[in-house]
Design a protein around this motif. Sequence first.
Motif, PDB file in Angstrom:
ATOM      1  N   HIS A 117       0.848  -1.462  -0.335  1.00 13.38           N
ATOM      2  CA  HIS A 117       0.120   0.150   0.482  1.00 13.38           C
ATOM      3  C   HIS A 117       1.045   1.131   0.010  1.00 13.38           C
ATOM      4  O   HIS A 117       1.012   2.472  -0.557  1.00 13.38           O
ATOM      5  CB  HIS A 117      -0.954  -0.251   0.839  1.00 13.38           C
TER       6      HIS A 117
ATOM      7  N   HIS B 101       1.389   5.392  -2.897  1.00 13.29           N
ATOM      8  CA  HIS B 101       1.692   6.856  -2.249  1.00 13.29           C
ATOM      9  C   HIS B 101       3.246   6.989  -3.596  1.00 13.29           C
ATOM     10  O   HIS B 101       2.991   7.957  -3.542  1.00 13.29           O
ATOM     11  CB  HIS B 101       1.730   6.943  -1.230  1.00 13.29           C
TER      12      HIS B 101
ATOM     13  N   GLU C 119      -6.071   9.683  -0.401  1.00 10.11           N
ATOM     14  CA  GLU C 119      -6.043   7.895  -0.143  1.00 10.11           C
ATOM     15  C   GLU C 119      -6.989   7.371  -0.775  1.00 10.11           C
ATOM     16  O   GLU C 119      -6.881   6.579  -1.227  1.00 10.11           O
ATOM     17  CB  GLU C 119      -6.437   7.296   1.544  1.00 10.11           C
TER      18      GLU C 119
END
Length: 298
Positions: free
Chosen positions: A136, A141, A184
């Motif tokens: 993740h 990101h 997000e």
Amino acid sequence: METATPRKVEHQQTDRGYVPVYATGVVEQPWSGYSRTDHEVWDTLFKRQCEMLPGRACQEFLDGVKKFGLGAGGIPKFADINTVLAKATGWELVAVEGLLPDEVFFDHLANRRFPVSWWIRKPEQLDYLSEPDLFHDLFGHVPLLLNPVFADYMQAYGRGGMKAHAIGPEALMNLTRLYWYTVEFGLIDTRDGMRIYGAGIVSSKGESIYSLDADAPNRIGFDLARVMNTRYRIDTYQQTYFVIDSFEQLFEATTPDFTPIYARLRDKTPHAAADVLEETDRVFHYGSHEGFATNADT
Ligand code: PHE
Ligand code: FE
């Protein structure tokens, strides 16, 4: 990594005794300690997302994945990523054990350091896990940190976080919602159509499809105060996605001092995650809300 402290230090012996020092939470990426299974988990998730994301993720994200060579096979070395990042936007990854205290996290961002969990999920957790892992954090990101505008937004967010933290918990909640609905779970309206830029979406197979294709969730134009006053889900896919027009729009909307906005929002009841504000929302898609959880939002 030049700035990495070898391990988490929370107290230190000094002349005047045992004192707490600033715990940055930074560790060294234990790259040679990854198992074959760890590398396979990365490869599996990488392949799965890359097959699906063209035409779904925004071009800036896809370009970033390519430029870093994240699909070279196995878990990337942060040092290699950092060579590319340093040249492009001056950001740097730092390896951490997991979630950091707010102020520590903000301090990293404000100094253009992005904390990435060094460990990766187990093969039985490919579809879901409740805390951020390496896949993740890194796949989700880091690609956009190559985009100069987004890179500046993340740093500004870190600085804003320090400020919100000093103002108080309500301000911090407002700011956290902004992160949630942009960094997000953000969508972006491009010339080619609606695309994903949020890390929580691009790192999830299910939500990469759901966020764009499902009839249930609302898709609403980004509005700063509206977003900062909207609760969110941590246990299901989002009930509302907010859509930006461009990273420039996001950066410019968040540049003004938030202090008066925090003050104004203090005595307002936050909107539920599923709410559509008929009068003021710019609605891209009015969700059917089918199957929505009705227990309280965060
Ligand atoms: N302008 C915000 C403030 O005054 C800081 C900020 C910038 C917050 C970008 C989030 C994102 O607090
Ligand atoms: Fe995240």
